[in-house]
Design a protein around this motif. Structure first.
Motif, PDB file in Angstrom:
ATOM      1  N   ASN A 416      -2.826  -7.291   0.353  1.00  0.00           N
ATOM      2  CA  ASN A 416      -2.243  -6.890   1.504  1.00  0.00           C
ATOM      3  C   ASN A 416      -1.928  -5.251   1.318  1.00  0.00           C
ATOM      4  OD1 ASN A 416      -1.467  -9.189   2.908  1.00  0.00           O
ATOM      5  ND2 ASN A 416      -0.262  -9.420   0.742  1.00  0.00           N
ATOM      6  N   LYS A 417      -1.977  -4.534   0.223  1.00  0.00           N
ATOM      7  CA  LYS A 417      -1.581  -3.295   0.274  1.00  0.00           C
ATOM      8  C   LYS A 417      -2.646  -2.232   1.247  1.00  0.00           C
ATOM      9  CE  LYS A 417      -0.905   0.683  -2.743  1.00  0.00           C
ATOM     10  NZ  LYS A 417      -1.623   1.655  -2.027  1.00  0.00           N
ATOM     11  N   GLU A 418      -4.080  -2.707   1.189  1.00  0.00           N
ATOM     12  CA  GLU A 418      -4.674  -1.867   2.200  1.00  0.00           C
ATOM     13  C   GLU A 418      -4.227  -1.764   3.618  1.00  0.00           C
ATOM     14  OE1 GLU A 418      -6.666  -2.566  -1.973  1.00  0.00           O
ATOM     15  OE2 GLU A 418      -5.524  -3.928  -0.338  1.00  0.00           O
ATOM     16  N   TRP A 419      -4.256  -2.944   3.902  1.00  0.00           N
ATOM     17  CA  TRP A 419      -3.803  -3.307   5.522  1.00  0.00           C
ATOM     18  C   TRP A 419      -2.325  -2.566   5.987  1.00  0.00           C
ATOM     19  CZ3 TRP A 419      -0.017  -5.356   7.712  1.00  0.00           C
ATOM     20  CH2 TRP A 419       0.685  -6.634   7.283  1.00  0.00           C
ATOM     21  N   VAL A 420      -1.530  -2.762   4.960  1.00  0.00           N
ATOM     22  CA  VAL A 420      -0.207  -2.175   5.235  1.00  0.00           C
ATOM     23  C   VAL A 420      -0.315  -0.610   5.169  1.00  0.00           C
ATOM     24  CG1 VAL A 420       2.051  -1.939   4.102  1.00  0.00           C
ATOM     25  CG2 VAL A 420       1.022  -4.242   4.216  1.00  0.00           C
ATOM     26  N   ASP A 421      -1.125  -0.012   4.343  1.00  0.00           N
ATOM     27  CA  ASP A 421      -1.282   1.343   4.385  1.00  0.00           C
ATOM     28  C   ASP A 421      -1.975   1.801   5.600  1.00  0.00           C
ATOM     29  OD1 ASP A 421      -0.343   1.588   1.809  1.00  0.00           O
ATOM     30  OD2 ASP A 421      -2.136   1.798   0.763  1.00  0.00           O
ATOM     31  N   ALA A 422      -3.023   0.985   6.291  1.00  0.00           N
ATOM     32  CA  ALA A 422      -3.527   1.445   7.362  1.00  0.00           C
ATOM     33  C   ALA A 422      -2.626   1.353   8.531  1.00  0.00           C
ATOM     34  CB  ALA A 422      -4.871   0.561   7.594  1.00  0.00           C
ATOM     35  N   VAL A 423      -1.699   0.378   8.545  1.00  0.00           N
ATOM     36  CA  VAL A 423      -0.688   0.013   9.659  1.00  0.00           C
ATOM     37  C   VAL A 423       0.133   1.507   9.550  1.00  0.00           C
ATOM     38  CG1 VAL A 423       1.256  -1.006  10.566  1.00  0.00           C
ATOM     39  CG2 VAL A 423      -0.867  -2.334  10.106  1.00  0.00           C
ATOM     40  N   ALA A 424       0.582   1.636   8.315  1.00  0.00           N
ATOM     41  CA  ALA A 424       1.500   2.806   8.209  1.00  0.00           C
ATOM     42  C   ALA A 424       0.923   4.365   8.633  1.00  0.00           C
ATOM     43  CB  ALA A 424       1.969   3.000   6.563  1.00  0.00           C
ATOM     44  N   ASN A 425      -0.135   4.314   8.434  1.00  0.00           N
ATOM     45  CA  ASN A 425      -1.038   5.625   8.934  1.00  0.00           C
ATOM     46  C   ASN A 425      -1.057   5.619  10.330  1.00  0.00           C
ATOM     47  OD1 ASN A 425      -1.521   7.025   6.438  1.00  0.00           O
ATOM     48  ND2 ASN A 425      -3.444   5.513   6.187  1.00  0.00           N
ATOM     49  N   ASN A 426      -1.152   4.238  11.019  1.00  0.00           N
ATOM     50  CA  ASN A 426      -1.116   4.266  12.543  1.00  0.00           C
ATOM     51  C   ASN A 426       0.114   4.720  12.974  1.00  0.00           C
ATOM     52  OD1 ASN A 426      -3.097   1.115  12.976  1.00  0.00           O
ATOM     53  ND2 ASN A 426      -3.723   3.435  12.834  1.00  0.00           N
ATOM     54  N   PHE A 427       1.303   4.321  12.160  1.00  0.00           N
ATOM     55  CA  PHE A 427       2.645   4.748  12.613  1.00  0.00           C
ATOM     56  C   PHE A 427       2.733   6.411  12.398  1.00  0.00           C
ATOM     57  CE2 PHE A 427       4.414   0.516  11.696  1.00  0.00           C
ATOM     58  CZ  PHE A 427       3.762  -0.226  12.602  1.00  0.00           C
ATOM     59  N   LYS A 428       2.144   6.676  11.571  1.00  0.00           N
ATOM     60  CA  LYS A 428       2.447   8.534  11.195  1.00  0.00           C
ATOM     61  C   LYS A 428       1.627   9.205  12.305  1.00  0.00           C
ATOM     62  CE  LYS A 428       2.679   7.819   6.233  1.00  0.00           C
ATOM     63  NZ  LYS A 428       1.945   7.832   4.698  1.00  0.00           N
ATOM     64  N   ASN A 429       0.342   8.828  12.570  1.00  0.00           N
ATOM     65  CA  ASN A 429      -0.320   9.558  13.498  1.00  0.00           C
ATOM     66  C   ASN A 429      -0.015   9.334  14.884  1.00  0.00           C
ATOM     67  OD1 ASN A 429      -1.884  10.048  11.199  1.00  0.00           O
ATOM     68  ND2 ASN A 429      -3.352   8.458  11.199  1.00  0.00           N
ATOM     69  N   ASN A 430       0.255   8.190  15.170  1.00  0.00           N
ATOM     70  CA  ASN A 430       0.605   7.712  16.693  1.00  0.00           C
ATOM     71  C   ASN A 430       2.100   7.934  17.059  1.00  0.00           C
ATOM     72  OD1 ASN A 430      -2.185   7.153  16.867  1.00  0.00           O
ATOM     73  ND2 ASN A 430      -1.726   5.018  16.336  1.00  0.00           N
ATOM     74  N   LEU A 431       2.862   7.708  16.322  1.00  0.00           N
ATOM     75  CA  LEU A 431       4.295   7.927  16.526  1.00  0.00           C
ATOM     76  C   LEU A 431       5.075   8.864  15.756  1.00  0.00           C
ATOM     77  CD1 LEU A 431       5.325   4.079  16.360  1.00  0.00           C
ATOM     78  CD2 LEU A 431       4.686   5.292  18.275  1.00  0.00           C
ATOM     79  N   GLY A 432       4.317   9.743  14.807  1.00  0.00           N
ATOM     80  CA  GLY A 432       4.919  10.703  14.418  1.00  0.00           C
ATOM     81  C   GLY A 432       5.971  10.416  13.120  1.00  0.00           C
ATOM     82  N   ILE A 433       6.286   9.341  12.985  1.00  0.00           N
ATOM     83  CA  ILE A 433       7.286   8.722  11.781  1.00  0.00           C
ATOM     84  C   ILE A 433       6.424   8.653  10.431  1.00  0.00           C
ATOM     85  CG2 ILE A 433       8.810   8.152  13.794  1.00  0.00           C
ATOM     86  CD1 ILE A 433       7.691   5.202  12.915  1.00  0.00           C
ATOM     87  N   GLN A 434       7.209   8.709   9.381  1.00  0.00           N
ATOM     88  CA  GLN A 434       7.095   8.532   8.081  1.00  0.00           C
ATOM     89  C   GLN A 434       7.235   7.023   7.981  1.00  0.00           C
ATOM     90  OE1 GLN A 434       5.461  10.742   5.688  1.00  0.00           O
ATOM     91  NE2 GLN A 434       5.188  11.717   7.767  1.00  0.00           N
ATOM     92  N   SER A 435       6.016   6.565   7.153  1.00  0.00           N
ATOM     93  CA  SER A 435       6.061   5.010   6.827  1.00  0.00           C
ATOM     94  C   SER A 435       5.069   4.731   5.572  1.00  0.00           C
ATOM     95  CB  SER A 435       5.289   4.489   8.049  1.00  0.00           C
ATOM     96  OG  SER A 435       5.477   2.789   7.923  1.00  0.00           O
ATOM     97  N   GLU A 436       5.585   3.671   4.947  1.00  0.00           N
ATOM     98  CA  GLU A 436       5.034   3.545   3.685  1.00  0.00           C
ATOM     99  C   GLU A 436       5.275   2.110   3.151  1.00  0.00           C
ATOM    100  OE1 GLU A 436       8.052   5.371   0.340  1.00  0.00           O
ATOM    101  OE2 GLU A 436       6.673   6.698   1.546  1.00  0.00           O
ATOM    102  N   ILE A 437       4.581   1.321   2.399  1.00  0.00           N
ATOM    103  CA  ILE A 437       4.996   0.106   1.872  1.00  0.00           C
ATOM    104  C   ILE A 437       6.238   0.080   0.844  1.00  0.00           C
ATOM    105  CG2 ILE A 437       3.321   0.416  -0.128  1.00  0.00           C
ATOM    106  CD1 ILE A 437       2.438  -2.419   0.284  1.00  0.00           C
ATOM    107  N   GLN A 438       6.728  -0.943   1.122  1.00  0.00           N
ATOM    108  CA  GLN A 438       7.641  -1.510   0.052  1.00  0.00           C
ATOM    109  C   GLN A 438       7.096  -2.530  -0.774  1.00  0.00           C
ATOM    110  OE1 GLN A 438      11.247  -3.049   1.962  1.00  0.00           O
ATOM    111  NE2 GLN A 438      12.522  -3.223  -0.321  1.00  0.00           N
ATOM    112  N   PRO A 439       6.736  -2.308  -1.926  1.00  0.00           N
ATOM    113  CA  PRO A 439       5.763  -3.354  -2.756  1.00  0.00           C
ATOM    114  C   PRO A 439       6.874  -4.204  -3.381  1.00  0.00           C
ATOM    115  CG  PRO A 439       5.960  -1.061  -4.137  1.00  0.00           C
ATOM    116  CD  PRO A 439       6.666  -0.872  -2.486  1.00  0.00           C
TER     117      PRO A 439
END
Length: 562
Positions: A416-439
């Motif tokens: 799951n890590k790869e897609w979670v990272d991709a979603v987190a990047n979507n949030f950073k790029n499109n909403l301007g918020i920091q986001s990351e995985i909680q593994p």
């Protein structure tokens, strides 16, 4: 469907949640496939991970424990590869009004310890599962039976921290709508007519339990005694925690899922990468979890030893209602913004290489009644400009607390890590918020944190169908008090539409109510539908062939070893 008799009342809704419009796979009404020259005594090894709980059927509602329980036990029904129900321990299941049911149990059936399985076995097992003091995760599945509210009753209290807790306080020990007038007959009275109720009887919550399980469930769960195609490998030590669970063929089993191999050893991995390497070296025989970097190569890495098909399984990104950033009107706008910010199409193509399809609803397309254009589902489209605008509107109402990154809880054992990272990047790029995985190293650990309602952010979630029904992707996940509603979403309008759908007299009427219920979900967005699964599996040179069933679970009993 193989029922010895079927009433007209049931006939109108017999197809309710049965037809899997896009699901393919082998297996006829017997639930198995043709025999071949495989070695019937060879043990196969399969990818898995540590189950969340001891192996009690009514307390197991996650995939890793579920795949073991499904092999150890047999219920009144099972499901063929295409999802059609097949009678197993039931001789007949009948109703003239869809509310009062009579079930005839096959005689001469036994657990592997020799104990007879009678109608009373099922009645006692179901009452045990439903009773609040037994704390079984799947007790919700018995809600339709008259008297369930009394045995499942709880009292609520609010602590100094403001959190509400529920304490078991049953008003009765057994459900009034459940009885066994003789060894062969189960009588069931439901709260209301439900034409598809009998379809659920193949799910593990309804499996029978031997008497010793009811006396000491904790001890039993570590070394369960069942009646399915397999049994634990030995009296003790078959479950080596955090390592493996070993099953061997049950030679006395004569049901529709007779094992074509000598046993299954479920090997536990916290990372699918090493498992994939083990498969390439023929040190593991089958897996349904592939590392993301193998999704582009698995068909060539395992030529003639792979299979992929759409299944009844989906993924969501759940948003806990207790998170202050996502409450009230501002929270509603932010939920919508998060959804518009996710590029599902690109992630499905780049990360999953087409083994996922962007979701159009809260249920997958292979389920009968699926609707792709539910009002509100436009929120699943990728629209970064709209996402940014909605986020800004929310900030005008209540500023977002950006003191900490928006965490996305996810287990790392399932690729799951790869897609979670991709979603987190979507949030950073499109909403301007920091986001990351909680593994979380184990799926069970993530479930426990979700259950304790202590997530600091969002969480990945998924649902694999228990039985082929549109309701099954809604009720157990989102209904008030449901067994897998870990984030405690509750909406009376949604609950009522589900109840109305269950009481419907036709397939179309029921599915219409369930899809109306999805409209409520799209307004509230307690979770964001992400993608539906095209389940990919691969197998080693030690195996002739493997396949998945309607819901994506590998049909381990059908695997033929060389």
């Amino acid at each position: 469907m193989r029922l010895s008799r079927m009433s007209k009342a049931l006939g109108a809704a017999a197809a309710l949640a049965l037809a899997l419009s896009a699901c393919s796979g082998g297996g006829g009404t017997s639930g198995g496939s043709a025999q071949s020259s495989g070695d019937p005594n060879k043990v196969i090894t399969a990818y898995s991970n540590e189950p969340q709980n001891p192996l009690l059927p009514a307390n197991t509602n996650e995939v890793y424990g579920g795949r073991v329980v499904e092999m150890l036990f047999e219920g009144l029904r099972t499901y063929a590869a295409d999802g059609k129900p097949v009678n197993a321990l039931a001789d007949s299941i009948e109703s003239s009004d869809s509310q009062n049911w009579t079930i005839k149990v096959k005689q001469g059936q036994k657990f592997t310890n020799g104990e007879a399985i009678t109608a009373k076995t099922f009645v006692d097992s179901w009452n045990f599962a439903a009773l609040a003091t037994n704390l079984q995760n799947n007790s919700f599945f018995f809600e339709s039976i008259e008297g369930y509210e009394d045995v499942s009753a709880t009292t609520k209290s609010t602590g100094a921290d403001g959190k509400t807790t529920s304490t078991p306080a049953p008003k009765a020990q057994t459900m009034s709508g459940l009885s066994a007038p003789d060894d062969q007959t189960i009588k069931v009275k439901l709260v209301q007519p439900e034409a598809d109720w009998s379809l659920r009887l193949g799910y593990s919550a309804f499996f029978p339990l031997p008497s010793e399980a009811l006396k000491d469930p904790k001890k039993f769960g570590e070394n369960p005694i069942g009646n399915g195609p397999y049994k634990m490998a030995k009296d003790t030590g078959a479950w080596v925690h955090d390592q493996s669970i070993s099953l061997v063929k049950n030679a006395d089993y004569k049901g529709p899922r007779e094992a074509k191999n000598g046993g299954i050893t479920f090997k536990f991995y916290t990372d699918p990468g090493p498992a994939y390497t083990d498969l390439q070296a023929d040190n593991l025989d089958v897996t349904d979890v592939l590392p993301s970097n193998a999704l582009k190569t698995y068909t060539t890495d395992f030529q003639d030893r792979n299979a992929t098909k759409p299944v009844a399984s989906n993924s969501t990104l759940n948003i806990p209602g207790y998170n202050p950033n996502f409450q009230g009107e501002a929270g509603k706008l932010r939920r919508q913004a998060l959804s518009y910010a996710i590029n599902r199409e690109e992630i499905a193509k780049v990360v999953f290489n087409g083994t996922r399809t962007p979701s159009k609803a809260f249920a997958p397309p292979v389920i009968d009644g699926f609707k792709a254009d539910i009002p509100g589902s436009e929120v699943l489209k990728y629209d970064p400009a709209k996402a940014k605008d909605l986020w800004a509107q929310a900030d005008k109402i209540q500023p977002y607390d950006a003191s900490k990154p928006l965490l996305i809880g996810s287990n790392t054992d399932g690729g799951n890590k790869e897609w979670v990272d991709a979603v987190a990047n979507n949030f950073k790029n499109n909403l301007g918020i920091q986001s990351e995985i909680q593994p979380f190293a184990k799926f069970a650990e993530l479930l426990n944190v979700r259950k304790s309602q202590s997530l600091p952010g969002l969480t990945r979630a998924g649902w694999q169908g228990d039985y082929p029904s549109l309701y099954n992707f809604l009720g157990p996940v989102w209904a008030t008090g449901a067994s897998s509603n870990y984030e405690k979403y509750s909406n009376p309008e949604f609950d009522k539409l589900l109840k109305d759908g269950l009481a419907a007299k036709s397939t179309d009427e029921a599915n219409d109510k369930f899809n109306q219920a999805q409209e409520v979900l799209f307004k509230d967005l307690p979770g964001l539908p992400l993608w539906d699964q095209n389940r990919a599996i691969v197998w080693s040179n030690n195996v002739i062939k493997a396949e998945t069933g309607w819901n994506g679970q590998i049909r381990y009993f059908d695997i033929q070893a060389k």
